[in-house]
Design an enzyme around this catalytic site. Structure first.
Site, PDB file in Angstrom:
ATOM      1  N   THR A 120       0.729  -1.341   0.134  1.00  0.00           N
ATOM      2  CA  THR A 120       0.046   0.013   0.165  1.00  0.00           C
ATOM      3  C   THR A 120       0.983   1.059   0.021  1.00  0.00           C
ATOM      4  O   THR A 120       1.644   1.438   1.028  1.00  0.00           O
ATOM      5  CB  THR A 120      -0.840  -0.003   1.266  1.00  0.00           C
ATOM      6  OG1 THR A 120      -1.660  -1.237   1.319  1.00  0.00           O
ATOM      7  CG2 THR A 120      -1.684   1.348   1.184  1.00  0.00           C
ATOM      8  N   GLU A 150      -3.486  -4.453  -2.897  1.00  0.00           N
ATOM      9  CA  GLU A 150      -4.390  -5.723  -2.312  1.00  0.00           C
ATOM     10  C   GLU A 150      -5.225  -5.403  -1.380  1.00  0.00           C
ATOM     11  O   GLU A 150      -5.002  -4.586  -0.378  1.00  0.00           O
ATOM     12  CB  GLU A 150      -2.939  -6.730  -1.757  1.00  0.00           C
ATOM     13  CG  GLU A 150      -3.277  -7.884  -1.093  1.00  0.00           C
ATOM     14  CD  GLU A 150      -4.347  -8.641  -2.012  1.00  0.00           C
ATOM     15  OE1 GLU A 150      -3.945  -8.957  -3.160  1.00  0.00           O
ATOM     16  OE2 GLU A 150      -5.319  -8.806  -1.590  1.00  0.00           O
ATOM     17  N   PHE A 268     -19.043  -3.792   8.685  1.00  0.00           N
ATOM     18  CA  PHE A 268     -17.937  -2.802   8.920  1.00  0.00           C
ATOM     19  C   PHE A 268     -18.746  -1.855  10.012  1.00  0.00           C
ATOM     20  O   PHE A 268     -18.222  -0.806  10.346  1.00  0.00           O
ATOM     21  CB  PHE A 268     -17.354  -2.091   7.949  1.00  0.00           C
ATOM     22  CG  PHE A 268     -16.089  -2.889   7.720  1.00  0.00           C
ATOM     23  CD1 PHE A 268     -15.868  -3.992   7.241  1.00  0.00           C
ATOM     24  CD2 PHE A 268     -14.773  -2.157   8.252  1.00  0.00           C
ATOM     25  CE1 PHE A 268     -14.580  -4.251   7.198  1.00  0.00           C
ATOM     26  CE2 PHE A 268     -13.610  -2.597   8.237  1.00  0.00           C
ATOM     27  CZ  PHE A 268     -13.540  -3.875   7.548  1.00  0.00           C
ATOM     28  N   GLY A 276      -7.552  -1.086  14.676  1.00  0.00           N
ATOM     29  CA  GLY A 276      -6.051  -1.144  14.717  1.00  0.00           C
ATOM     30  C   GLY A 276      -5.438  -2.020  13.615  1.00  0.00           C
ATOM     31  O   GLY A 276      -6.014  -2.013  12.471  1.00  0.00           O
ATOM     32  N   CYS A 279      -2.660  -1.909   8.988  1.00  0.00           N
ATOM     33  CA  CYS A 279      -3.160  -0.927   7.651  1.00  0.00           C
ATOM     34  C   CYS A 279      -3.904   0.057   8.072  1.00  0.00           C
ATOM     35  O   CYS A 279      -3.328   1.281   7.748  1.00  0.00           O
ATOM     36  CB  CYS A 279      -3.948  -2.053   7.031  1.00  0.00           C
ATOM     37  SG  CYS A 279      -2.955  -3.389   6.052  1.00  0.00           S
ATOM     38  N   LYS A 282      -2.082   3.190   9.959  1.00  0.00           N
ATOM     39  CA  LYS A 282      -0.959   3.877   9.113  1.00  0.00           C
ATOM     40  C   LYS A 282      -1.444   4.394   7.743  1.00  0.00           C
ATOM     41  O   LYS A 282      -1.035   5.428   7.109  1.00  0.00           O
ATOM     42  CB  LYS A 282       0.163   2.811   8.869  1.00  0.00           C
ATOM     43  CG  LYS A 282      -0.053   1.875   7.654  1.00  0.00           C
ATOM     44  CD  LYS A 282       1.286   1.325   7.392  1.00  0.00           C
ATOM     45  CE  LYS A 282       1.167   0.152   6.486  1.00  0.00           C
ATOM     46  NZ  LYS A 282       0.583   0.509   5.122  1.00  0.00           N
ATOM     47  N   LYS A 339      -7.533  -8.062  15.965  1.00  0.00           N
ATOM     48  CA  LYS A 339      -8.951  -8.706  15.540  1.00  0.00           C
ATOM     49  C   LYS A 339      -8.865 -10.016  15.694  1.00  0.00           C
ATOM     50  O   LYS A 339      -8.040 -11.011  15.712  1.00  0.00           O
ATOM     51  CB  LYS A 339      -9.464  -8.269  14.329  1.00  0.00           C
ATOM     52  CG  LYS A 339      -8.498  -8.429  12.974  1.00  0.00           C
ATOM     53  CD  LYS A 339      -9.556  -8.166  11.575  1.00  0.00           C
ATOM     54  CE  LYS A 339      -8.519  -8.878  10.557  1.00  0.00           C
ATOM     55  NZ  LYS A 339      -8.983  -8.736   9.154  1.00  0.00           N
TER      56      LYS A 339
HETATM   57  N1  LIG Z   1      -1.428  -7.102   6.178  1.00  0.00           N
HETATM   58  C1  LIG Z   1      -2.258  -6.787   5.669  1.00  0.00           C
HETATM   59  O1  LIG Z   1      -3.358  -7.243   5.929  1.00  0.00           O
HETATM   60  C2  LIG Z   1      -2.241  -5.877   4.392  1.00  0.00           C
HETATM   61  C3  LIG Z   1      -3.374  -5.971   3.372  1.00  0.00           C
HETATM   62  C4  LIG Z   1      -3.416  -5.199   2.273  1.00  0.00           C
HETATM   63  C5  LIG Z   1      -2.068  -4.416   2.036  1.00  0.00           C
HETATM   64  N2  LIG Z   1      -1.126  -4.674   2.925  1.00  0.00           N
HETATM   65  C6  LIG Z   1       0.062  -3.832   2.537  1.00  0.00           C
HETATM   66  O2  LIG Z   1       1.138  -4.844   2.098  1.00  0.00           O
HETATM   67  C7  LIG Z   1       2.391  -4.234   2.471  1.00  0.00           C
HETATM   68  C8  LIG Z   1       3.162  -5.570   3.229  1.00  0.00           C
HETATM   69  O3  LIG Z   1       2.250  -5.799   4.528  1.00  0.00           O
HETATM   70  P1  LIG Z   1       2.567  -6.993   5.222  1.00  0.00           P
HETATM   71  O4  LIG Z   1       1.511  -6.951   6.198  1.00  0.00           O
HETATM   72  O5  LIG Z   1       2.771  -8.307   4.312  1.00  0.00           O
HETATM   73  O6  LIG Z   1       3.928  -6.674   5.806  1.00  0.00           O
HETATM   74  P2  LIG Z   1       5.000  -7.635   6.590  1.00  0.00           P
HETATM   75  O7  LIG Z   1       5.762  -6.639   7.541  1.00  0.00           O
HETATM   76  O8  LIG Z   1       4.192  -8.614   7.205  1.00  0.00           O
HETATM   77  O9  LIG Z   1       5.911  -8.211   5.457  1.00  0.00           O
HETATM   78  C9  LIG Z   1       6.894  -7.563   4.729  1.00  0.00           C
HETATM   79  C10 LIG Z   1       8.108  -8.325   4.277  1.00  0.00           C
HETATM   80  O10 LIG Z   1       8.874  -7.627   3.500  1.00  0.00           O
HETATM   81  C11 LIG Z   1      10.385  -8.196   3.711  1.00  0.00           C
HETATM   82  N3  LIG Z   1      11.229  -7.372   3.028  1.00  0.00           N
HETATM   83  C12 LIG Z   1      11.506  -5.746   3.551  1.00  0.00           C
HETATM   84  N4  LIG Z   1      12.430  -5.311   2.728  1.00  0.00           N
HETATM   85  C13 LIG Z   1      12.745  -6.521   1.869  1.00  0.00           C
HETATM   86  C14 LIG Z   1      13.702  -6.743   0.732  1.00  0.00           C
HETATM   87  N5  LIG Z   1      14.571  -5.464   0.477  1.00  0.00           N
HETATM   88  N6  LIG Z   1      13.950  -7.748   0.022  1.00  0.00           N
HETATM   89  C15 LIG Z   1      13.271  -8.754   0.574  1.00  0.00           C
HETATM   90  N7  LIG Z   1      12.213  -8.742   1.372  1.00  0.00           N
HETATM   91  C16 LIG Z   1      12.077  -7.614   2.206  1.00  0.00           C
HETATM   92  C17 LIG Z   1      10.432  -8.279   5.298  1.00  0.00           C
HETATM   93  O11 LIG Z   1      11.189  -9.197   5.819  1.00  0.00           O
HETATM   94  C18 LIG Z   1       8.913  -8.898   5.419  1.00  0.00           C
HETATM   95  O12 LIG Z   1       8.913 -10.215   5.544  1.00  0.00           O
HETATM   96  C19 LIG Z   1       2.155  -3.055   3.086  1.00  0.00           C
HETATM   97  O13 LIG Z   1       2.221  -1.814   2.457  1.00  0.00           O
HETATM   98  C20 LIG Z   1       0.848  -3.204   3.872  1.00  0.00           C
HETATM   99  O14 LIG Z   1       0.116  -1.812   3.920  1.00  0.00           O
HETATM  100  C21 LIG Z   1      -1.035  -5.137   4.187  1.00  0.00           C
END
Ligand SMILES: NC(=O)c1ccc[n+]([C@@H]2O[C@H](COP(=O)([O-])OP(=O)(O)OC[C@H]3O[C@@H](n4cnc5c(N)ncnc54)[C@H](O)[C@@H]3O)[C@@H](O)[C@H]2O)c1
Length: 468
Positions: A120, A150, A268, A276, A279, A282, A339
């Site tokens: 995101t 996503e 919702f 919380g 996502c 932030k 959650k």
């Molecule tokens: N968690 C959710 O429900 C969700 C839903 C939709 C979108 N998003 C978005 O997706 C993105 C990722 O979220 P997440 O919850 O999966 O994050 P996360 O912190 O769980 O995972 C991120 C991963 O990226 C890896 N990483 C960081 N830098 C790297 C690099 N240079 N090379 C290889 N790997 C690297 C980290 O080690 C980590 O494993 C964010 O922008 C978030 O806002 C999250």
């Protein structure tokens, strides 16, 4: 297709496993060695329904894990970037992980590849990723940058990924749009859903999902606007819940009536202790910062955040009004994750409340079906952990429900009553019918509804009735 997914977190790991299930050849890359070791050794590092099955199905065949980004990029047609975009101290999205991946990718682009931003990110990120890759000497004919936000929710991430309400691909030319259409073709042509071993279709979803092709900027804005709107819906109903408490109305009935309007919808509209997770907090803050940068003062979002913070404070006041003084009180707590259905404790309102109550001098025994291990990593030893909801309640002055896990909504109430020292339940998620709780002998506090007291107990003795 040959796909590289950079980042093996909640989004990357789920996306990688689902792409493999769609029939693609996938390599998931991470630079966290401990995570990689765990994945390569067959472990499943996050709690997600269907993820263990998909990993077991494809690991070592269509799904590999690697620490070598450049090699993975060279071997792929499409590179999905799913690294974290945490908030900076001033509220903007920290895009340094995205930038560093863009830089690293530059050296490895041989033939034509599409780099897809799935994290995101604020509007203009695709343009920046493109600039960074060009600055590092890459031929512009070698690549395109697209945005594919996503929308999965933790806890139901696999089903959300495979049965989405929509797929958004933000592409600024037809060539990259065609590549992304091929990636999602097994979903959009319906063939995935015909398969006998497809993940079961959740209720309320329809297949095949629509695919919206937009500009990259629109796609980036769609994600920020969607999350901000959902956060606004939560804060809105929490504000309504506060009014319900003042006038003696029942917020659940209000939600039913409001949500029955198809223009609004019931989902919702869940009052509670506020949103919380990794996502909403932030993303609302980042969208606020994007708006400010564009010269628009999006004050509505300030209020969304303000109501959310206030909701936790209101809940603390409720605990205080139920128990009078807090120092030395023994509390059972159900739920630590932000959650139900997940082990994620990032920005968890439950954890915020636990910390605040510990600071007030309460003694807490907590239970969460999935998040206790992660909580242990960040909380000091003052918090005790239980092996079940009943154990958390044992001997407690009151029980607090802070996460909407399904198992917390189906407790054996007479057993719970026996376990508690005083039959007081303070429910931050409205999991129970107030009248049922009163009939079962509880003093029951919830959100946006009047407190209920055990039937047959004189009003003067109602709060904190000591059991015989
Ligand atoms: N968690 C959710 O429900 C969700 C839903 C939709 C979108 N998003 C978005 O997706 C993105 C990722 O979220 P997440 O919850 O999966 O994050 P996360 O912190 O769980 O995972 C991120 C991963 O990226 C890896 N990483 C960081 N830098 C790297 C690099 N240079 N090379 C290889 N790997 C690297 C980290 O080690 C980590 O494993 C964010 O922008 C978030 O806002 C999250």
């Amino acid at each position: 297709m040959r796909i590289a997914v950079v980042g093996s977190g909640y989004v990357g790991l789920v996306a990688g496993a689902c792409f493999a299930d769609l029939g693609h050849q996938v390599v998931v890359v991470d630079n966290d060695e401990a995570k990689l070791d765990a994945l390569q050794n067959g472990q499943v590092p996050i709690h997600e329904q269907f993820l263990p099955e998909l990993l077991a199905r494809h690991r070592g065949s269509r799904l590999e894990f690697s620490g070598n980004l450049q090699e993975a990029v060279r071997a792929s047609d499409v590179i999905f970037v799913t690294v974290g975009t945490p908030q900076t101290e001033t509220g903007e999205a920290d895009l340094s992980f995205v930038e560093s991946v863009a830089r690293e990718i530059s050296g490895a682009l041989g033939g034509y590849k599409v780099i897809v931003e799935k994290s995101t990110v604020p509007v203009y990120t695709s343009e920046w990723v493109r600039k960074v890759i060009l600055r590092n000497g890459t031929d512009p004919a070698c690549f395109d940058v697209a945005s594919n936000p996503e929308f999965l929710r933790e806890g139901t991430a696999v089903a959300d990924f495979l049965f989405p309400d929509r797929i958004v691909i933000g592409c600024d030319n037809e060539r990259s749009a065609e590549v992304l259409r091929q990636v999602y073709a097994p979903m959009t042509d319906g063939s995935y859903y015909q398969r006998a071993n497809a993940i079961p279709q959740p209720d309320r979803t329809s297949v095949p999902p629509p695919l919206l092709v937009t500009s990259s900027k629109s796609a980036e804005l769609i994600k920020h606007a969607s999350n901000s709107f959902l956060a606004m819906k939560i804060s809105f109903i929490n504000a309504v819940a506060s009014i319900c408490e003042s006038v003696g109305a029942d917020v659940n009935q209000v939600c039913q009536g409001v949500g029955a309007d198809s223009r609004i919808g019931r989902r919702f509209l869940n009052p509670g202790i506020g949103y919380g997770g990794s996502c909403f907090p932030k993303d609302v803050l980042a969208f606020r910062a994007v708006a400010r940068e564009c010269g628009y003062d999006f004050r509505l979002l300030d209020e969304v955040m303000h109501i959310n913070e206030e909701q936790r404070t209101r809940f603390l006041r409720k605990v205080r009004s139920a128990l009078w003084t807090l120092r030395g009180k023994n509390l059972g707590v159900l739920g630590l994750a932000f959650k139900g259905g997940t082990d994620d404790i990032r920005e968890s309102p439950a954890l915020f409340l636990v910390q605040a109550l510990l600071q007030e001098g309460c003694k807490i025994t907590a239970y969460d079906p999935a998040a206790m291990e992660r909580t242990r990593e960040v909380m000091n030893s003052t918090l005790k952990y239980a092996n079940s909801a009943y154990e958390a309640a044992r001997g407690a002055d009151a029980l607090l429900i802070l996460t909407e896990w399904e198992e917390f909504a189906n407790l054996d109430l007479s057993r719970l009553n026996q376990e508690l020292k005083y039959p007081i339940v303070i429910d931050g998620r409205n999991l129970y019918d107030s009248e049922v709780m009163a009939a079962q002998g509880f003093t029951y506090y919830s959100v946006g509804r009047a407190a209920c007291h055990p039937e047959g107990v004189p009003a003067a003795l109602r709060n904190g009735v000591k059991k015989a």
